[in-house]
Motif scaffolding. Structure first.
Motif, PDB file in Angstrom:
ATOM      1  N   ASP A 172      12.394   3.582   5.051  1.00 19.00           N
ATOM      2  CA  ASP A 172      11.763   4.844   5.425  1.00 19.00           C
ATOM      3  C   ASP A 172      10.268   4.621   5.675  1.00 19.00           C
ATOM      4  N   ASP A 173       9.744   5.265   6.708  1.00 19.99           N
ATOM      5  CA  ASP A 173       8.335   5.094   7.056  1.00 19.99           C
ATOM      6  C   ASP A 173       7.401   5.505   5.922  1.00 19.99           C
ATOM      7  N   ARG A 174       7.830   6.421   5.078  1.00 15.72           N
ATOM      8  CA  ARG A 174       6.959   6.937   4.022  1.00 15.72           C
ATOM      9  C   ARG A 174       6.874   6.010   2.805  1.00 15.72           C
ATOM     10  N   LYS A 175       7.786   5.074   2.698  1.00 20.15           N
ATOM     11  CA  LYS A 175       7.829   4.233   1.490  1.00 20.15           C
ATOM     12  C   LYS A 175       6.589   3.349   1.307  1.00 20.15           C
ATOM     13  N   PRO A 176       6.088   2.651   2.341  1.00 24.06           N
ATOM     14  CA  PRO A 176       4.924   1.783   2.122  1.00 24.06           C
ATOM     15  C   PRO A 176       3.571   2.477   2.265  1.00 24.06           C
ATOM     16  N   VAL A 177       3.563   3.807   2.419  1.00 26.39           N
ATOM     17  CA  VAL A 177       2.305   4.508   2.697  1.00 26.39           C
ATOM     18  C   VAL A 177       1.300   4.347   1.556  1.00 26.39           C
ATOM     19  N   ILE A 178       1.740   4.473   0.316  1.00 24.16           N
ATOM     20  CA  ILE A 178       0.820   4.384  -0.828  1.00 24.16           C
ATOM     21  C   ILE A 178       0.122   3.030  -0.857  1.00 24.16           C
ATOM     22  N   ASP A 179       0.879   1.956  -0.689  1.00 24.60           N
ATOM     23  CA  ASP A 179       0.286   0.618  -0.716  1.00 24.60           C
ATOM     24  C   ASP A 179      -0.672   0.400   0.450  1.00 24.60           C
ATOM     25  N   LEU A 180      -0.375   1.019   1.592  1.00 26.12           N
ATOM     26  CA  LEU A 180      -1.226   0.838   2.768  1.00 26.12           C
ATOM     27  C   LEU A 180      -2.541   1.605   2.669  1.00 26.12           C
ATOM     28  N   LEU A 181      -2.518   2.738   1.977  1.00 28.26           N
ATOM     29  CA  LEU A 181      -3.682   3.632   2.005  1.00 28.26           C
ATOM     30  C   LEU A 181      -4.501   3.657   0.722  1.00 28.26           C
ATOM     31  N   GLN A 182      -4.045   3.023  -0.336  1.00 28.05           N
ATOM     32  CA  GLN A 182      -4.694   3.210  -1.626  1.00 28.05           C
ATOM     33  C   GLN A 182      -6.128   2.687  -1.680  1.00 28.05           C
ATOM     34  N   LYS A 183      -6.509   1.793  -0.766  1.00 31.18           N
ATOM     35  CA  LYS A 183      -7.880   1.281  -0.750  1.00 31.18           C
ATOM     36  C   LYS A 183      -8.731   1.932   0.343  1.00 31.18           C
ATOM     37  N   LEU A 184      -8.171   2.930   1.020  1.00 28.85           N
ATOM     38  CA  LEU A 184      -8.909   3.635   2.063  1.00 28.85           C
ATOM     39  C   LEU A 184      -9.436   4.961   1.526  1.00 28.85           C
ATOM     40  N   PHE A 189      -3.986  10.486   9.633  1.00 31.40           N
ATOM     41  CA  PHE A 189      -3.131  11.302  10.488  1.00 31.40           C
ATOM     42  C   PHE A 189      -1.886  10.505  10.862  1.00 31.40           C
ATOM     43  N   ALA A 190      -0.729  11.182  10.829  1.00 34.74           N
ATOM     44  CA  ALA A 190       0.555  10.520  11.094  1.00 34.74           C
ATOM     45  C   ALA A 190       1.443  11.462  11.897  1.00 34.74           C
ATOM     46  N   ASP A 191       2.589  10.940  12.339  1.00 31.89           N
ATOM     47  CA  ASP A 191       3.523  11.762  13.109  1.00 31.89           C
ATOM     48  C   ASP A 191       4.531  12.438  12.173  1.00 31.89           C
ATOM     49  N   GLY A 192       5.526  13.096  12.771  1.00 31.22           N
ATOM     50  CA  GLY A 192       6.477  13.871  11.980  1.00 31.22           C
ATOM     51  C   GLY A 192       7.338  13.063  11.042  1.00 31.22           C
ATOM     52  N   GLY A 193       7.455  11.757  11.253  1.00 29.61           N
ATOM     53  CA  GLY A 193       8.265  10.930  10.380  1.00 29.61           C
ATOM     54  C   GLY A 193       7.683  10.756   8.992  1.00 29.61           C
ATOM     55  N   TYR A 194       6.437  11.171   8.784  1.00 29.62           N
ATOM     56  CA  TYR A 194       5.764  10.998   7.497  1.00 29.62           C
ATOM     57  C   TYR A 194       5.641  12.306   6.721  1.00 29.62           C
TER      58      TYR A 194
END
Length: 292
Positions: A172-184, A189-194
């Motif tokens: 699922d596209d939402r699964k790696p979001v935390i790891d990708l954004l935690q240092k930002l 902004f994302a599309d409807g899949g998130y």
């Protein structure tokens, strides 16, 4: 325009700092007991691999034999045969991983996230595919099914890559979001899949990140600030970057013979894009306060 001298100097500056520490760690952990000398240094091997993704060639063997050996012999006077060079390629995986992180841009407070498929074989050959049999997975996009992986990218409005992740095609596209954004920081902004209220709340509470996902048709309208609404319409920048990665940097094809070579080509394609002089970008002067 492609500049070989600039690319080599940038890679060599990195390798001078990285290679010594890397070899010391390998020796201290007993990972290697003998260092075999090569006619090319690590920075030269990496430069040739990255340069392939910055040129118009579609086949690395053709690039090496007809371009590197003929036109770059003065720059690399100790070029080995093509077969010997290919034997050295797997040794560049870890340096390329670290170097890619070295090429990441800086967070500006405005980021865009999206995923794109990395198909490793045609759908008709999935049952006979062997190279990624235990690694890849069958996933679905808005267009069709595929077999392979998903590349998740976070970019800023300048077109610079801030973070990346590679997952199976069925993740699922939402699964790696935390790891990708935690240092930002700032707004993403994302599309409807998130779309996920739980994810949006967690990012805001734990990391102070405002996460905006495109509203789906069956969802109720939600009040947004005008500039946030306008920025959410600029998500196409990350789709443009994905398109350039596939069609210019050539990160996707179905000719991989080993997972290691797949990783090398993917890393080199991302690095080649990072060195691209002109990247897709947004003009956001309208966000700045107007002077009286």
């Amino acid at each position: 325009m492609f500049n070989l001298d600039y690319l080599f100097c940038h890679v060599d500056d990195f390798c001078q700092q990285f290679e010594t520490q890397w070899q010391q760690k390998l020796l201290s952990h007993g990972a290697i007991t003998r260092l075999r000398a090569k006619s090319l240094c690590l920075s030269e091997i990496m430069t040739i691999l990255i340069a392939f993704h910055q040129n118009h060639y579609r086949n690395f063997k053709h690039f090496y034999l007809n371009h590197v050996q003929q036109y770059w012999f003065d720059a690399f006077p100790k070029l080995p045969s093509y077969q010997r060079f290919i034997q050295w390629v797997p040794s560049t995986v870890i340096p390329l991983c670290v170097y890619l992180k070295h090429c990441f841009g800086n967070c500006t407070g405005i980021s865009f996230i999206d995923s794109t498929k990395i198909q490793v074989c045609h759908n008709r050959r999935i049952s006979r595919h062997k190279v990624f049999q235990d690694l890849g997975a069958r996933g679905k996009t808005s267009v069709d099914w595929f077999f392979g992986f998903k590349l998740h990218l976070v970019v800023n409005e300048l077109g610079e890559i801030l973070h990346m992740s590679l997952t199976g095609g069925n993740v699922d596209d939402r699964k790696p979001v935390i790891d990708l954004l935690q240092k930002l920081w700032g707004k993403v902004f994302a599309d409807g899949g998130y779309v996920s209220q739980k994810l949006t709340t967690k990012l805001l509470k734990d990391y102070g990140i405002e996460f905006f996902a495109k509203r789906k048709r069956n969802m109720k309208n939600k009040l947004m600030r005008l500039h946030d609404k306008l920025l959410s319409r600029k998500r196409s920048i990350v789709e443009t970057i994905n398109d350039q990665l596939k069609n210019i940097s050539q990160i996707e094809h179905s000719r991989h013979r080993s997972p290691i070579n797949f990783c090398v080509k993917l890393l080199c394609g991302l690095i080649a894009y990072s060195h691209q002089a002109k990247k897709p970008s947004l003009l956001l002067e309208w966000l700045l306060p107007q002077s009286a």
